[in-house]
Design a protein around this motif. Structure first.
Motif, PDB file in Angstrom:
ATOM      1  N   SER A  74       0.833  -1.185   0.000  1.00  0.00           N
ATOM      2  CA  SER A  74       0.000   0.000   0.000  1.00  0.00           C
ATOM      3  C   SER A  74       0.873   1.243   0.000  1.00  0.00           C
ATOM      4  CB  SER A  74      -0.900  -0.003   1.236  1.00  0.00           C
ATOM      5  OG  SER A  74      -0.124  -0.018   2.397  1.00  0.00           O
ATOM      6  N   GLY A  75       0.226   2.391  -0.249  1.00  0.00           N
ATOM      7  CA  GLY A  75       0.966   3.629  -0.268  1.00  0.00           C
ATOM      8  C   GLY A  75       1.565   3.902  -1.629  1.00  0.00           C
ATOM      9  N   THR A  76       2.432   4.889  -1.684  1.00  0.00           N
ATOM     10  CA  THR A  76       3.057   5.283  -2.937  1.00  0.00           C
ATOM     11  C   THR A  76       4.479   4.789  -2.985  1.00  0.00           C
ATOM     12  OG1 THR A  76       1.674   7.244  -3.032  1.00  0.00           O
ATOM     13  CG2 THR A  76       3.643   7.255  -4.403  1.00  0.00           C
ATOM     14  N   GLU A  77       4.810   4.091  -4.049  1.00  0.00           N
ATOM     15  CA  GLU A  77       6.142   3.528  -4.182  1.00  0.00           C
ATOM     16  C   GLU A  77       7.128   4.579  -4.663  1.00  0.00           C
ATOM     17  OE1 GLU A  77       5.745   0.327  -6.881  1.00  0.00           O
ATOM     18  OE2 GLU A  77       4.909  -1.034  -5.384  1.00  0.00           O
ATOM     19  N   ALA A  78       8.392   4.332  -4.396  1.00  0.00           N
ATOM     20  CA  ALA A  78       9.455   5.219  -4.845  1.00  0.00           C
ATOM     21  C   ALA A  78       9.580   5.165  -6.354  1.00  0.00           C
ATOM     22  CB  ALA A  78      10.772   4.802  -4.198  1.00  0.00           C
ATOM     23  N   PRO A  79      10.193   6.187  -6.958  1.00  0.00           N
ATOM     24  CA  PRO A  79      10.399   6.167  -8.409  1.00  0.00           C
ATOM     25  C   PRO A  79      11.051   4.880  -8.863  1.00  0.00           C
ATOM     26  CG  PRO A  79      10.990   8.310  -7.518  1.00  0.00           C
ATOM     27  CD  PRO A  79      10.715   7.418  -6.342  1.00  0.00           C
ATOM     28  N   GLN A  80      10.593   4.401 -10.037  1.00  0.00           N
ATOM     29  CA  GLN A  80      11.053   3.124 -10.536  1.00  0.00           C
ATOM     30  C   GLN A  80      12.194   3.306 -11.513  1.00  0.00           C
ATOM     31  OE1 GLN A  80       7.500   1.743 -12.316  1.00  0.00           O
ATOM     32  NE2 GLN A  80       6.474   1.311 -10.389  1.00  0.00           N
ATOM     33  N   GLN A  81      13.037   2.310 -11.579  1.00  0.00           N
ATOM     34  CA  GLN A  81      14.122   2.332 -12.532  1.00  0.00           C
ATOM     35  C   GLN A  81      13.546   2.384 -13.949  1.00  0.00           C
ATOM     36  OE1 GLN A  81      16.715  -1.002 -12.206  1.00  0.00           O
ATOM     37  NE2 GLN A  81      18.266  -0.147 -13.573  1.00  0.00           N
ATOM     38  N   GLY A  82      14.088   3.224 -14.773  1.00  0.00           N
ATOM     39  CA  GLY A  82      13.597   3.358 -16.134  1.00  0.00           C
ATOM     40  C   GLY A  82      12.774   4.612 -16.323  1.00  0.00           C
ATOM     41  N   ALA A  83      12.234   5.181 -15.242  1.00  0.00           N
ATOM     42  CA  ALA A  83      11.477   6.423 -15.334  1.00  0.00           C
ATOM     43  C   ALA A  83      12.450   7.583 -15.213  1.00  0.00           C
ATOM     44  CB  ALA A  83      10.407   6.482 -14.249  1.00  0.00           C
ATOM     45  N   SER A  84      13.202   7.817 -16.254  1.00  0.00           N
ATOM     46  CA  SER A  84      14.311   8.771 -16.175  1.00  0.00           C
ATOM     47  C   SER A  84      13.934  10.164 -16.655  1.00  0.00           C
ATOM     48  CB  SER A  84      15.494   8.256 -17.006  1.00  0.00           C
ATOM     49  OG  SER A  84      15.092   8.025 -18.340  1.00  0.00           O
ATOM     50  N   GLU A 116       4.181   9.364 -24.536  1.00  0.00           N
ATOM     51  CA  GLU A 116       5.178  10.171 -25.234  1.00  0.00           C
ATOM     52  C   GLU A 116       5.593  11.395 -24.420  1.00  0.00           C
ATOM     53  OE1 GLU A 116       5.488  12.941 -29.273  1.00  0.00           O
ATOM     54  OE2 GLU A 116       3.770  11.623 -28.971  1.00  0.00           O
ATOM     55  N   LYS A 117       4.629  12.044 -23.788  1.00  0.00           N
ATOM     56  CA  LYS A 117       4.907  13.318 -23.126  1.00  0.00           C
ATOM     57  C   LYS A 117       5.121  13.205 -21.624  1.00  0.00           C
ATOM     58  CE  LYS A 117       2.150  15.792 -26.584  1.00  0.00           C
ATOM     59  NZ  LYS A 117       1.025  16.736 -26.822  1.00  0.00           N
ATOM     60  N   CYS A 118       4.667  12.119 -21.011  1.00  0.00           N
ATOM     61  CA  CYS A 118       4.629  12.076 -19.553  1.00  0.00           C
ATOM     62  C   CYS A 118       5.382  10.915 -18.927  1.00  0.00           C
ATOM     63  CB  CYS A 118       3.179  12.055 -19.067  1.00  0.00           C
ATOM     64  SG  CYS A 118       2.285  13.580 -19.435  1.00  0.00           S
ATOM     65  N   SER A 119       6.143  10.129 -19.703  1.00  0.00           N
ATOM     66  CA  SER A 119       6.975   9.103 -19.077  1.00  0.00           C
ATOM     67  C   SER A 119       8.059   9.795 -18.253  1.00  0.00           C
ATOM     68  CB  SER A 119       7.614   8.210 -20.142  1.00  0.00           C
ATOM     69  OG  SER A 119       6.650   7.356 -20.719  1.00  0.00           O
ATOM     70  N   GLY A 120       8.164   9.414 -16.991  1.00  0.00           N
ATOM     71  CA  GLY A 120       9.188  10.040 -16.162  1.00  0.00           C
ATOM     72  C   GLY A 120       8.849  10.054 -14.695  1.00  0.00           C
ATOM     73  N   THR A 121       9.732  10.621 -13.920  1.00  0.00           N
ATOM     74  CA  THR A 121       9.681  10.498 -12.459  1.00  0.00           C
ATOM     75  C   THR A 121       8.520  11.243 -11.816  1.00  0.00           C
ATOM     76  OG1 THR A 121      11.244  12.328 -12.304  1.00  0.00           O
ATOM     77  CG2 THR A 121      12.164  10.107 -12.239  1.00  0.00           C
ATOM     78  N   ALA A 122       8.031  12.314 -12.431  1.00  0.00           N
ATOM     79  CA  ALA A 122       6.964  13.094 -11.802  1.00  0.00           C
ATOM     80  C   ALA A 122       5.589  12.469 -11.964  1.00  0.00           C
ATOM     81  CB  ALA A 122       6.954  14.519 -12.368  1.00  0.00           C
ATOM     82  N   THR A 123       5.472  11.516 -12.861  1.00  0.00           N
ATOM     83  CA  THR A 123       4.172  10.918 -13.152  1.00  0.00           C
ATOM     84  C   THR A 123       3.811   9.877 -12.100  1.00  0.00           C
ATOM     85  OG1 THR A 123       4.486  11.269 -15.512  1.00  0.00           O
ATOM     86  CG2 THR A 123       2.824   9.651 -14.866  1.00  0.00           C
ATOM     87  N   VAL A 124       2.611  10.012 -11.540  1.00  0.00           N
ATOM     88  CA  VAL A 124       2.117   9.090 -10.511  1.00  0.00           C
ATOM     89  C   VAL A 124       0.884   8.373 -11.049  1.00  0.00           C
ATOM     90  CG1 VAL A 124       1.299   8.840  -8.136  1.00  0.00           C
ATOM     91  CG2 VAL A 124       2.914  10.684  -8.724  1.00  0.00           C
ATOM     92  N   LEU A 125       0.956   7.047 -11.107  1.00  0.00           N
ATOM     93  CA  LEU A 125      -0.179   6.221 -11.518  1.00  0.00           C
ATOM     94  C   LEU A 125      -0.906   5.728 -10.279  1.00  0.00           C
ATOM     95  CD1 LEU A 125      -1.812   4.516 -13.613  1.00  0.00           C
ATOM     96  CD2 LEU A 125      -0.044   2.750 -13.365  1.00  0.00           C
ATOM     97  N   GLY A 126      -2.228   5.864 -10.260  1.00  0.00           N
ATOM     98  CA  GLY A 126      -3.018   5.398  -9.129  1.00  0.00           C
ATOM     99  C   GLY A 126      -3.986   4.311  -9.532  1.00  0.00           C
ATOM    100  N   GLY A 127      -4.220   3.357  -8.640  1.00  0.00           N
ATOM    101  CA  GLY A 127      -5.160   2.272  -8.893  1.00  0.00           C
ATOM    102  C   GLY A 127      -5.100   1.258  -7.774  1.00  0.00           C
ATOM    103  N   PRO A 128      -5.822   0.140  -7.919  1.00  0.00           N
ATOM    104  CA  PRO A 128      -5.784  -0.895  -6.877  1.00  0.00           C
ATOM    105  C   PRO A 128      -4.412  -1.549  -6.833  1.00  0.00           C
ATOM    106  CG  PRO A 128      -6.892  -1.724  -8.817  1.00  0.00           C
ATOM    107  CD  PRO A 128      -6.631  -0.266  -9.076  1.00  0.00           C
ATOM    108  N   PRO A 129      -4.035  -2.152  -5.712  1.00  0.00           N
ATOM    109  CA  PRO A 129      -2.704  -2.762  -5.609  1.00  0.00           C
ATOM    110  C   PRO A 129      -2.404  -3.737  -6.734  1.00  0.00           C
ATOM    111  CG  PRO A 129      -3.745  -2.718  -3.451  1.00  0.00           C
ATOM    112  CD  PRO A 129      -4.781  -2.263  -4.444  1.00  0.00           C
ATOM    113  N   GLU A 130      -3.422  -4.515  -7.159  1.00  0.00           N
ATOM    114  CA  GLU A 130      -3.191  -5.530  -8.186  1.00  0.00           C
ATOM    115  C   GLU A 130      -2.925  -4.935  -9.564  1.00  0.00           C
ATOM    116  OE1 GLU A 130      -7.740  -5.441  -7.461  1.00  0.00           O
ATOM    117  OE2 GLU A 130      -5.903  -5.243  -6.288  1.00  0.00           O
ATOM    118  N   CYS A 131      -3.161  -3.631  -9.725  1.00  0.00           N
ATOM    119  CA  CYS A 131      -2.862  -2.965 -10.997  1.00  0.00           C
ATOM    120  C   CYS A 131      -1.399  -3.139 -11.381  1.00  0.00           C
ATOM    121  CB  CYS A 131      -3.190  -1.477 -10.888  1.00  0.00           C
ATOM    122  SG  CYS A 131      -2.764  -0.479 -12.319  1.00  0.00           S
ATOM    123  N   GLN A 132      -0.538  -3.301 -10.400  1.00  0.00           N
ATOM    124  CA  GLN A 132       0.891  -3.436 -10.677  1.00  0.00           C
ATOM    125  C   GLN A 132       1.245  -4.760 -11.341  1.00  0.00           C
ATOM    126  OE1 GLN A 132       3.351  -1.547  -7.294  1.00  0.00           O
ATOM    127  NE2 GLN A 132       1.491  -2.260  -6.301  1.00  0.00           N
TER     128      GLN A 132
END
Length: 332
Positions: free
Chosen positions: A30-40, A262-278
């Protein structure tokens, strides 16, 4: 499909055919995860706003989850099937949104909402009478299924049957009852039901796709082996969609999922949804694989519910998983 607060939400473009309604694998943290590798890249930070839009699934990530009547084959005579198919012939996604709104927002009963819709669309006019008898229409334990079950009841009553609607629960409960003839009719979703039957039959490869014709063909083949008949699919689809605020869309110039990637891949973008969305292929992994979207963090909320909508509205997430027929999509 109840929203804690009604929002004014506009669709942008077509939301392509559907995936599994549950949307999105095994629960993550739960909660918000840290930035992921690849979101540069810089990404697109959330932008608060009241109005939400669903971004167009322009590469057809979701499969064809068109609403379709499922019938025990022993009762599937031409008159019964034709009566149910008349619902499919008039039901599209915007109308289904309005039906859900009538119950979830306007607080009408499923029976009243269905009767008003049937009257407005002359559904019972000209329905040919069948041999009659008792029919039980099963309904899932959510608003949309209950409304469509009531529409089926209206049609089958016009066809001369004595009809009862019975809420059964989830597919794992009502599908075996349908096969056994304990219930005779259930409103279903083409891609989801096809994969359910495929799994029961031990199929390894998926049989559904964004192509509704191919999906329904596969569904009917699987249904025949299980003693089930399927009527005509409606234009209405109930599926995963991904929403942003209107203010976000205007600021960053995004109207489609391709533009988002195209325009929003990167560290500032936050995706929200149920835990299983991952984990689920029609949620975060699908956005990564189909569109090439990378996000900086994931916020564990809910699937198309009040937490996700509030996160979008308050500006704590950039994009959130929603459902295409949610009552909140109805215009004020």
């Amino acid at each position: 499909m109840r929203a804690g607060r009604r929002l004014s939400i506009a669709f942008v473009g077509a939301i392509a055919a559907a995936g599994v309604l549950a949307g999105c694998g095994e629960a993550g943290s739960s909660g918000t995860e840290a930035p992921q590798q690849g979101a540069s890249g810089e990404g697109c930070a959330p932008v608060a706003g009241e109005q939400l839009i669903a971004l167009e699934d322009d590469k057809s990530l979701q499969n064809a989850d068109n609403i379709i009547p499922a019938i025990n084959s022993e009762v599937a005579n031409p008159q019964l099937v034709a009566a149910l198919d008349k619902v499919s012939s008039v039901l599209d996604t915007p109308k289904l949104v309005q039906l859900n709104k009538a119950v979830d927002v306007d607080r009408k009963s499923a029976q009243v909402a269905a009767q008003e819709f049937a009257t407005a669309n002359s559904l019972a006019d000209g329905v040919e009478r069948g041999p009659g008898g008792r029919i039980t229409v099963g309904a899932g334990n959510f608003t949309e299924s209950e409304i469509i079950a009531e529409l089926y009841k209206i049609q089958l009553t016009a066809a001369g049957y004595q009809v009862t609607v019975q809420q059964i629960g989830n597919r794992e409960l009502y599908e075996p009852a349908l096969e056994k003839g304990e219930i005779q009719v259930v409103p279903e979703y083409a891609a989801t039901m096809a994969e359910f039957l495929n799994g029961k039959a031990g199929g390894g490869q998926p049989v559904s796709s964004p192509d509704v014709e191919a999906t329904v063909t596969a569904l009917r083949g699987l249904g025949e082996k299980a003693g089930l008949t399927f009527g005509a699919p409606a234009a209405a689809q109930s599926q995963n969609a991904f929403a942003v605020t209107q203010e976000f869309a205007d600021k960053y110039g995004v109207r489609t999922l391709s533009e988002l990637a195209e325009k929003c891949s990167g560290t500032a973008t936050v995706l929200g949804g149920p835990p299983e969305c991952q984990e689920r292929p029609f949620c975060k992994p699908g956005l990564e694989e189909k569109y090439g979207l990378t996000v900086g963090s994931f916020s564990s909320l809910d699937g198309g519910g009040p937490l996700t909508k509030t996160g979008l509205r308050n500006g704590t997430i950039s994009v959130g998983l929603v459902f295409s027929t949610d009552a909140a999509y109805a215009q004020s």
